[in-house]
Design an enzyme around this catalytic site. Structure first.
Site, PDB file in Angstrom:
ATOM      1  N   SER A  93       0.826  -1.211   0.000  1.00  0.00           N
ATOM      2  CA  SER A  93       0.000   0.000   0.000  1.00  0.00           C
ATOM      3  C   SER A  93       0.858   1.258   0.000  1.00  0.00           C
ATOM      4  O   SER A  93       1.974   1.259   0.548  1.00  0.00           O
ATOM      5  CB  SER A  93      -0.862  -0.029   1.266  1.00  0.00           C
ATOM      6  N   TYR A 139      -2.202  -0.479  10.110  1.00  0.00           N
ATOM      7  CA  TYR A 139      -2.425  -1.021   8.764  1.00  0.00           C
ATOM      8  C   TYR A 139      -1.149  -0.878   7.932  1.00  0.00           C
ATOM      9  O   TYR A 139      -0.673  -1.841   7.325  1.00  0.00           O
ATOM     10  CB  TYR A 139      -3.589  -0.290   8.094  1.00  0.00           C
TER      11      TYR A 139
HETATM   12  N1  LIG Z   1      -8.455  -0.164  -2.204  1.00  0.00           N
HETATM   13  C1  LIG Z   1      -7.353   0.554  -2.003  1.00  0.00           C
HETATM   14  O1  LIG Z   1      -7.331   1.776  -2.191  1.00  0.00           O
HETATM   15  C2  LIG Z   1      -6.089  -0.135  -1.565  1.00  0.00           C
HETATM   16  C3  LIG Z   1      -4.929   0.662  -1.454  1.00  0.00           C
HETATM   17  C4  LIG Z   1      -3.743   0.054  -1.045  1.00  0.00           C
HETATM   18  C5  LIG Z   1      -3.702  -1.297  -0.781  1.00  0.00           C
HETATM   19  N2  LIG Z   1      -4.845  -2.048  -0.880  1.00  0.00           N
HETATM   20  C6  LIG Z   1      -4.744  -3.475  -0.568  1.00  0.00           C
HETATM   21  O2  LIG Z   1      -5.255  -4.203  -1.669  1.00  0.00           O
HETATM   22  C7  LIG Z   1      -5.877  -5.411  -1.200  1.00  0.00           C
HETATM   23  C8  LIG Z   1      -7.303  -5.463  -1.690  1.00  0.00           C
HETATM   24  O3  LIG Z   1      -7.974  -4.313  -1.208  1.00  0.00           O
HETATM   25  P1  LIG Z   1      -9.498  -4.006  -1.517  1.00  0.00           P
HETATM   26  O4  LIG Z   1      -9.641  -2.548  -1.594  1.00  0.00           O
HETATM   27  O5  LIG Z   1      -9.955  -4.883  -2.620  1.00  0.00           O
HETATM   28  O6  LIG Z   1     -10.143  -4.472  -0.133  1.00  0.00           O
HETATM   29  P2  LIG Z   1     -11.442  -5.369   0.158  1.00  0.00           P
HETATM   30  O7  LIG Z   1     -11.673  -5.299   1.618  1.00  0.00           O
HETATM   31  O8  LIG Z   1     -12.558  -4.975  -0.738  1.00  0.00           O
HETATM   32  O9  LIG Z   1     -10.954  -6.810  -0.260  1.00  0.00           O
HETATM   33  C9  LIG Z   1     -10.278  -7.681   0.614  1.00  0.00           C
HETATM   34  C10 LIG Z   1     -11.027  -8.992   0.630  1.00  0.00           C
HETATM   35  O10 LIG Z   1     -10.286  -9.893   1.452  1.00  0.00           O
HETATM   36  C11 LIG Z   1     -11.220 -10.627   2.214  1.00  0.00           C
HETATM   37  N3  LIG Z   1     -10.513 -11.058   3.423  1.00  0.00           N
HETATM   38  C12 LIG Z   1     -10.143 -10.311   4.492  1.00  0.00           C
HETATM   39  N4  LIG Z   1      -9.533 -11.076   5.397  1.00  0.00           N
HETATM   40  C13 LIG Z   1      -9.509 -12.335   4.882  1.00  0.00           C
HETATM   41  C14 LIG Z   1      -9.022 -13.576   5.344  1.00  0.00           C
HETATM   42  N5  LIG Z   1      -8.428 -13.697   6.547  1.00  0.00           N
HETATM   43  N6  LIG Z   1      -9.149 -14.662   4.551  1.00  0.00           N
HETATM   44  C15 LIG Z   1      -9.754 -14.572   3.332  1.00  0.00           C
HETATM   45  N7  LIG Z   1     -10.273 -13.432   2.861  1.00  0.00           N
HETATM   46  C16 LIG Z   1     -10.132 -12.323   3.634  1.00  0.00           C
HETATM   47  C17 LIG Z   1     -12.377  -9.712   2.493  1.00  0.00           C
HETATM   48  O11 LIG Z   1     -13.582 -10.427   2.725  1.00  0.00           O
HETATM   49  C18 LIG Z   1     -12.437  -8.884   1.213  1.00  0.00           C
HETATM   50  O12 LIG Z   1     -13.383  -9.416   0.314  1.00  0.00           O
HETATM   51  C19 LIG Z   1      -5.763  -5.390   0.310  1.00  0.00           C
HETATM   52  O13 LIG Z   1      -4.629  -6.131   0.663  1.00  0.00           O
HETATM   53  C20 LIG Z   1      -5.558  -3.926   0.621  1.00  0.00           C
HETATM   54  O14 LIG Z   1      -4.880  -3.742   1.833  1.00  0.00           O
HETATM   55  C21 LIG Z   1      -6.025  -1.492  -1.280  1.00  0.00           C
END
Ligand SMILES: NC(=O)c1ccc[n+]([C@@H]2O[C@H](COP(=O)([O-])OP(=O)(O)OC[C@H]3O[C@@H](n4cnc5c(N)ncnc54)[C@H](O)[C@@H]3O)[C@@H](O)[C@H]2O)c1
Length: 345
Positions: A144, A169
């Site tokens: 991130s 985080y």
């Molecule tokens: N959206 C953003 O702006 C952003 C920015 C930087 C990093 N990220 C990273 O990208 C990745 C995806 O983010 P996103 O925005 O799609 O988030 P999101 O919360 O929509 O997707 C994450 C998914 O992982 C699942 N999950 C959580 N814990 C779990 C576990 N223990 N086992 C199995 N499934 C699990 C959740 O149910 C969810 O569907 C994450 O790692 C997040 O930290 C996202």
């Protein structure tokens, strides 16, 4: 290629799973479908993948075949479930693994620190241990922009020393990078971390500003504008994030090309076009056709003033550059927001 995608019911995971399945890869998609935010969005994204017109039960070994893609199936598995993951890896012999499952959210980590340990540290360790025990060709994982923390120098470069996270985080994401480097060095696992910059677009997360603003402005409710609106974000459209991730996935790190001969790399994926928060709100107002009722508030703990991706490395080594500008991205996002596809409108 047989590819495991974790977090496949999530915002980014569902899009990446869709694009990979569409181009013909064999996709095993997993997610625990937790209720951190409204699960109707998660079920809706899974439906887009052709999964689960009915109830998705808690049994981790039950497979759901997509009705849209014959090369995609879903299992409800938590990455914190070590035995379930080991069974899956032993059975499937994956070529590549994409780990997107995580407890996301900067502000939530202030009040709920323990949630981050289970998925982001224990879960991450389970995944990378499986990659060690059942060798794969490439492990791609979500980091991130928040790892840049108190970094003052802009734009943020992968070469910057990042030792000053301001949320748990961010600290958990930096830990993932360190864990992956260690496994890459010890066991020769080709690993790539992708630092995503504030992602927005259709099927976005309801805990993030774009969805919060779109909903409040549409419903004529007030919005909280933190740091009195004096913030800058490198908002990045979901398609750019997904396409960039897939391009990187296809490009496997090789010892000779990487620092210290370790097959490990980090890439920023961001629009590289930082926008003032007030300008971002203005774009949403225009697309929705209503003015926001703004309540100005101080900076929130865990937030940073600015994010700004240097994407030179992504462009020179991978040949990819995000290309969807804010105006186009917001219009596509609001078009989806207003449509019947959005279960939360
Ligand atoms: N959206 C953003 O702006 C952003 C920015 C930087 C990093 N990220 C990273 O990208 C990745 C995806 O983010 P996103 O925005 O799609 O988030 P999101 O919360 O929509 O997707 C994450 C998914 O992982 C699942 N999950 C959580 N814990 C779990 C576990 N223990 N086992 C199995 N499934 C699990 C959740 O149910 C969810 O569907 C994450 O790692 C997040 O930290 C996202």
């Amino acid at each position: 290629m047989k590819i495991l995608v974790t977090g496949a019911a999530g915002f980014i995971g569902s899009k990446i799973s869709y694009l990979l399945a569409e181009r013909g890869d064999d996709i095993v998609a997993i997610d625990n479908i937790n209720d951190y935010y409204d699960v109707r969005l998660k079920y809706g994204r899974l439906r887009e993948l052709g999964i689960g017109e009915g109830y998705i039960c808690l049994e981790w070994n039950k497979e759901y075949n997509s009705t849209k893609f014959k090369n995609l199936k879903f299992l409800r598995i938590g990455i914190d479930n070590h035995d379930a993951l080991s069974n899956l890896f032993a059975k499937e012999h994956f070529d590549k693994v994409i780990n997107l499952a995580a407890q996301a959210g900067v502000r939530y980590s202030i009040a709920n620190p323990y949630a981050y340990m289970t998925s982001n540290l224990d879960g991450f360790l389970n995944i990378i241990e499986c990659c060690r025990n059942y060798p794969i060709k490439h492990f791609l994982f979500a980091s991130s922009s928040s790892v840049y923390g108190m970094n003052k120098k802009v734009p943020f470069s992968e070469e910057d020393v990042v030792q000053t996270p301001v949320s748990l985080y961010a600290a958990s994401k930096k830990s993932n990078e360190l864990m992956a480097h260690c496994y890459s060095k010890l066991y020769g696992i080709p690993c790539t971390g992708v630092r995503y910059f504030t992602v927005y677009g259709p099927w976005g997360r309801p805990d993030m500003a774009p969805m919060v603003f779109a909903k409040a402005i549409t419903n004529e409710n007030s919005i909280s504008v933190f740091n009195n609106g004096d913030m800058i974000r490198d908002f990045t459209y979901i398609d750019d994030i997904a396409n960039g991730s897939i391009k990187i996935l296809d490009n496997i790190p090789i010892n000779n090309d990487c620092a210290n001969g370790v097959p490990y790399r980090i890439y920023n994926i961001g629009c590289s076009n930082p926008v003032k928060l007030m300008d971002f709100i203005n774009e949403i107002e225009i697309a929705v056709g209503k003015k926001a009722k703004k309540i100005f508030k101080p900076m929130q703990p865990g937030d940073v003033y600015m994010t700004y991706a240097d994407t030179t490395k992504l462009q020179t080594e991978i040949g990819y550059k995000p290309n969807i500008d804010l105006h186009e991205g917001i219009n596509k996002f609001i078009e989806w927001y207003k449509s019947d596809k959005n279960p939360l409108k």
